[in-house]
Write an enzyme that holds these catalytic residues in place. Structure first.
Site, PDB file in Angstrom:
ATOM      1  N   CYS A 148       2.086  -7.546   5.916  1.00 42.01           N
ATOM      2  CA  CYS A 148       1.635  -7.112   7.239  1.00 42.01           C
ATOM      3  C   CYS A 148       1.414  -8.318   8.146  1.00 42.01           C
ATOM      4  CB  CYS A 148       0.394  -6.233   7.117  1.00 42.01           C
ATOM      5  SG  CYS A 148       0.071  -5.252   8.608  1.00 42.01           S
TER       6      CYS A 148
ATOM      7  N   HIS B 132       2.075  -1.918   3.448  1.00 42.29           N
ATOM      8  CA  HIS B 132       1.068  -2.308   2.451  1.00 42.29           C
ATOM      9  C   HIS B 132       1.444  -1.727   1.082  1.00 42.29           C
ATOM     10  CE1 HIS B 132      -1.998  -4.174   5.030  1.00 42.29           C
ATOM     11  NE2 HIS B 132      -1.519  -3.366   5.959  1.00 42.29           N
TER      12      HIS B 132
ATOM     13  N   GLU C 262       0.052  -2.320  -1.660  1.00 44.20           N
ATOM     14  CA  GLU C 262      -1.114  -2.245  -2.540  1.00 44.20           C
ATOM     15  C   GLU C 262      -1.843  -0.910  -2.472  1.00 44.20           C
ATOM     16  OE1 GLU C 262      -2.559  -4.263   1.327  1.00 44.20           O
ATOM     17  OE2 GLU C 262      -0.747  -4.110   0.118  1.00 44.20           O
TER      18      GLU C 262
END
Length: 511
Positions: free
Chosen positions: A81, A169, A171
């Site tokens: 990001c 993202h 994660e």
């Protein structure tokens, strides 16, 4: 610091930074989070570097500016990001404000599967976007590796170096194959050995603790909770009876908790001293109604009791604490420690006058890792699976002033609630549950008599870390059974309500 292969995560203030670390740890690879400006050295075991997201734009005057020269070309690098946008911006590409904030689910419609970062990632897989800016043009030596319908440069690689960037993202769990992308970077690009396991942690920690503490005595305030229990067992494995646990009964524990937990500790061979200081706490809290003042009194009284007990033990050199990794990360956050919302959320240390050195055997671990370490140490599940319990105990679940009678009522109510959760199989489906005694009395009827008694609230929430929480949809039949049992068995209560508020806007505890 362990000498296993390691990924260094540079934190730019993203709300998701800890999630990156958790996903890497799930791969049995060690990692650490450090502020972007900490200039962390590239020791030989650091195999790769990740630049986190950030709430800032690369154009903000206060945007975090890392020293890329320390890491780039030295180790494989992945920007996520903001990290990706900064790599583009730094090399002369264009990052512009999006016409509308790109937030939420998207799908990768183009993927270069020949690129190692994107191998084994399926076309149209869902990813999670969360940015106000977007990359609109990349330098000539940047090659796209994936895109969505709206984001042309969702991912890239810099030619001639192991430097990558992705604007989504991986994660967060909304990114369906995010773990695959992280594994591709950590294992296949950085070549990290997946050797970070509970067994390896215990072995290295015990060896390090033995070397650090030698024959010194260590005291540890234990509560029956997961963190202090695992810290106690790990220290006991390293130094045996030189670890002295002090378990203080502040009179605000759950029903029979002092006796039960103390017995569990002693049955497993821990060297634990139990101190019943209930009356001292009750006396100091008499007439106090302000929640913040109650917390401070409970914290100070604990310190006074703990200090008095510690002085009875000869030649103590160390104070052990159950600090875990989120506490460490927060203390060195790029945004600084969070504002104190509540004092004494948990006892975090003792005053300087105790003159003890501090040892924190769990400071590298997340909460789920602490439990895994506990299981490898064969700690009883009754200790490992306990719900979180506030440091001030029932003192902040009794709204208003605290009396022994109010404690008795709430202990009985709480006992019925928790027992029913255990017997129904709901206890392990709930992150935290408890009862609150309200400063409210209401009219009721029992038999042919009119009553005017107390109201209690029940609270059960889902959460992963306590930062956010949602109320648990317990079955109506179970709630009815619990309510009926409380009203019938607990003298002084004639009304039960169930709290269905989430955090935010509410908090988990009422005080």
């Amino acid at each position: 610091m362990p000498m296993e292969d390691m990924i260094l995560i540079l934190d730019f203030g993203s709300q998701y930074t800890q999630l990156i670390a958790r996903r890497i740890r799930e791969l049995n690879v060690y990692c650490e989070i450090h502020p972007y400006n900490a200039n962390y050295p590239l020791t030989p075991n650091v195999k790769g570097v990740i630049l986190s997201g950030s709430p800032f734009s690369v154009y903000d005057s206060k945007a975090p500016i890392p020293n890329l020269d320390l890491y780039r070309h030295q180790r494989p690098l992945l920007g996520i990001c903001f990290g990706a946008q900064y790599l583009v911006f730094h090399d002369g590409g264009k990052v512009q404000s999006s016409p509308s904030r790109e937030y939420g689910r998207a799908r990768l419609v183009n993927i270069n599967r020949q690129n190692t970062l994107m191998q084994n990632v399926d076309l149209n897989t869902q990813v999670w976007m969360s940015h106000g800016d977007t990359i609109t043009d990349i330098p000539a030596n940047f090659e796209p590796v994936c895109s969505t319908a709206d984001v042309k440069f969702a991912g890239f690689k810099i030619q001639g170096e192991d430097t990558y960037g992705i604007q989504f993202h991986p994660e967060v769990h909304h990114s369906e194959q995010g773990k695959t992308i992280i594994k591709n970077f950590v294992v296949d690009i950085c070549h990290c050995q997946q050797s970070w396991t509970p067994a390896s942690f215990i072995e290295s920690s015990v060896s390090a603790l033995q070397k650090q503490l030698q024959n010194d005595k260590v005291i540890l305030g234990i509560s029956g909770g997961v963190d202090s229990s695992v810290a106690a067992y790990l220290l006991h494995k390293a130094i045996g009876t030189n670890m002295i646990g002090i378990f203080v009964n502040n009179g605000l524990l759950r029903k029979n908790e002092f006796e039960t937990v103390l017995s569990n500790y002693k049955l497993t061979g821990l060297n634990v001293i139990g101190v019943d200081a209930s009356q001292q706490f009750y006396a100091n809290l008499r007439g106090v109604t302000d929640p913040e003042q109650k917390r401070k009194i409970i914290g100070k009284t604990f310190i006074d009791v703990f200090d008095a007990e510690a002085k009875k033990i000869n030649d103590v050199k160390w104070l052990a604490q159950g600090t875990i990794y989120p506490d460490v990360i927060e203390s060195m956050s790029v945004k600084g420690p969070s504002a104190t919302i509540k004092s004494h959320h948990n006892v975090g240390g003792l005053p300087d006058f105790m003159k003890l050195k501090v040892v924190e055997p769990l400071r590298l671990l997340f909460k789920d890792e602490v439990r895994n370490i506990g299981r490898n140490l064969n700690i009883p599940e009754i200790l490992l699976n306990r719900h979180p319990f506030p440091g001030p105990g029932l003192g902040i679940r009794i709204l208003g002033d605290i009396t022994e009678e109010k404690v008795r009522i709430l202990q009985e109510v709480d006992h019925i609630f928790i027992t029913n959760l255990l017997e129904s199989g709901w206890y392990n489906k709930v992150w935290q549950a408890g009862a609150i005694l309200l400063p409210v009395r209401s009219v009721g009827v029992m038999g042919d008599e009119r009553t005017y008694e107390n109201c209690v609230a029940l609270r059960a929430v889902h959460s992963t870390d306590g930062m956010t929480a949602d109320w648990v949809h317990l079955p109506y039949e179970l709630l009815a059974k619990i309510s009926n049992e409380i009203i019938n068995k607990v003298r002084g209560v004639n009304r039960v309500v169930y709290d269905i508020s989430s955090k935010p806007p509410a908090t988990i505890e009422w005080e």
